[in-house]
Design a protein around this motif. Structure first.
Motif, PDB file in Angstrom:
ATOM      1  N   ASP A  41       1.137  -1.680  -0.039  1.00  0.00           N
ATOM      2  CA  ASP A  41      -0.148  -0.190   0.012  1.00  0.00           C
ATOM      3  C   ASP A  41       0.688   1.356  -0.095  1.00  0.00           C
ATOM      4  O   ASP A  41       0.517   2.365  -0.352  1.00  0.00           O
ATOM      5  N   THR A  42       1.907   1.753   0.956  1.00  0.00           N
ATOM      6  CA  THR A  42       2.938   2.645   0.721  1.00  0.00           C
ATOM      7  C   THR A  42       3.576   2.487  -0.144  1.00  0.00           C
ATOM      8  O   THR A  42       4.500   3.641   0.199  1.00  0.00           O
ATOM      9  N   HIS A  43       4.253   1.539  -0.471  1.00  0.00           N
ATOM     10  CA  HIS A  43       5.593   1.454  -1.034  1.00  0.00           C
ATOM     11  C   HIS A  43       5.711   0.914  -2.666  1.00  0.00           C
ATOM     12  O   HIS A  43       5.672  -0.008  -3.125  1.00  0.00           O
ATOM     13  N   LYS A  44       4.554   2.112  -3.453  1.00  0.00           N
ATOM     14  CA  LYS A  44       4.916   2.530  -4.719  1.00  0.00           C
ATOM     15  C   LYS A  44       6.205   2.521  -5.420  1.00  0.00           C
ATOM     16  O   LYS A  44       6.797   3.675  -5.142  1.00  0.00           O
ATOM     17  N   GLU A  46       6.983   4.158  -8.080  1.00  0.00           N
ATOM     18  CA  GLU A  46       7.446   5.288  -8.847  1.00  0.00           C
ATOM     19  C   GLU A  46       7.841   6.538  -7.587  1.00  0.00           C
ATOM     20  O   GLU A  46       8.948   6.767  -8.264  1.00  0.00           O
TER      21      GLU A  46
END
Lengths: 64, 173
Positions: A41-44, A46
């Motif tokens: 959820d928090t480590h995209k 981009e």
């Protein structure tokens, strides 16, 4: 659903087991799934890449 | 180039300490004054790198008083699933305008920037060592090359190679 088989450090496993044994999670699978979901959820990709590039710029050319 | 002088206070998350220690380059953090860590971050570091803090060779200030979070950090922390160490670090950092917040975690970085901190990670700290005259460009390329095998810092191989080439080009190596 896909199955992932992996090794975890002993100390980390003790913590996983402790959370399951104390009733916070139904089983180890549920805990690992929740941990993975939160991470994804928090480590995209981009975003992580953008941060690294900003860091490179600061590292090489920053003033502080 | 002159060595950077001035007020370089930093609050550090566990990641940069662990990753720099894995590279044998924890001394790169000695340029931040004071360098502060929270109790939970200290515990995380000891858990993963038991001797890192003892062998640091410079002062790392333990921040044991956790200020109130404030509504903004509270919301960010829930939305971004920050862990306790990150939350404590940001609680301290948000009370100190202009402070560096050092982390390798994308979510913590996002929260830090939202709170107005200057946020940087291990890669930036390593590269900064060149202009800070703590490492030569050649030494920095060596450190960057060791990241995949010696550290737990995850970085896309092509991106790491791009960074290495950028340093080489910048310093004509």
């Amino acid at each position: 659903m896909k199955a992932i088989c992996t090794e975890v450090p002993d100390r980390m496993y003790v913590e996983v087991k402790s959370l399951v044994d104390s009733g916070w999670f139904r089983n180890e699978d549920d805990l690992i799934l929740e941990a993975l979901r939160r991470f994804l959820d928090t480590h995209k990709v981009e975003l992580m890449e953008q941060y690294i590039r900003e860091d490179v710029e600061w590292g090489l050319h920053g003033k502080d | 180039m002159e060595k950077i002088k001035g007020y370089n206070a930093a609050v550090c998350d566990a990641g940069p300490v662990i990753h720099l220690d894995e590279l044998g380059s924890l001394d790169l953090l000695s340029d931040f004054h004071p360098l502060m860590i929270s109790k939970t971050v200290q515990s995380e570091i000891i858990k993963h790198r038991p001797t890192a803090l003892k062998s640091a060779g410079f002062e790392i200030k333990l921040v044991d008083l956790i200020p109130s979070q404030g509504p903004r950090l509270s919301v960010l922390s829930k939305a971004l699933s920050l862990d306790q160490g990150e939350l404590e670090s940001l609680s301290v950092a948000q009370e100190m305008p202009g402070v560096f917040f050092l982390t390798d975690d994308a979510a913590a970085r996002l929260a830090g920037e939202e709170l107005g901190c200057k946020v940087h990670g291990t890669i930036g700290i390593i590269l900064r060592a060149i202009r800070n005259k703590m490492k030569t460009p050649h030494e920095v390329v060596g450190l960057l090359s060791q990241i995949p095998n010696k550290t737990t810092l995850f970085l896309r191989p092509a991106l790491l190679e791009e960074i290495i080439q950028k340093v080489k080009k910048e310093y004509s190596l």
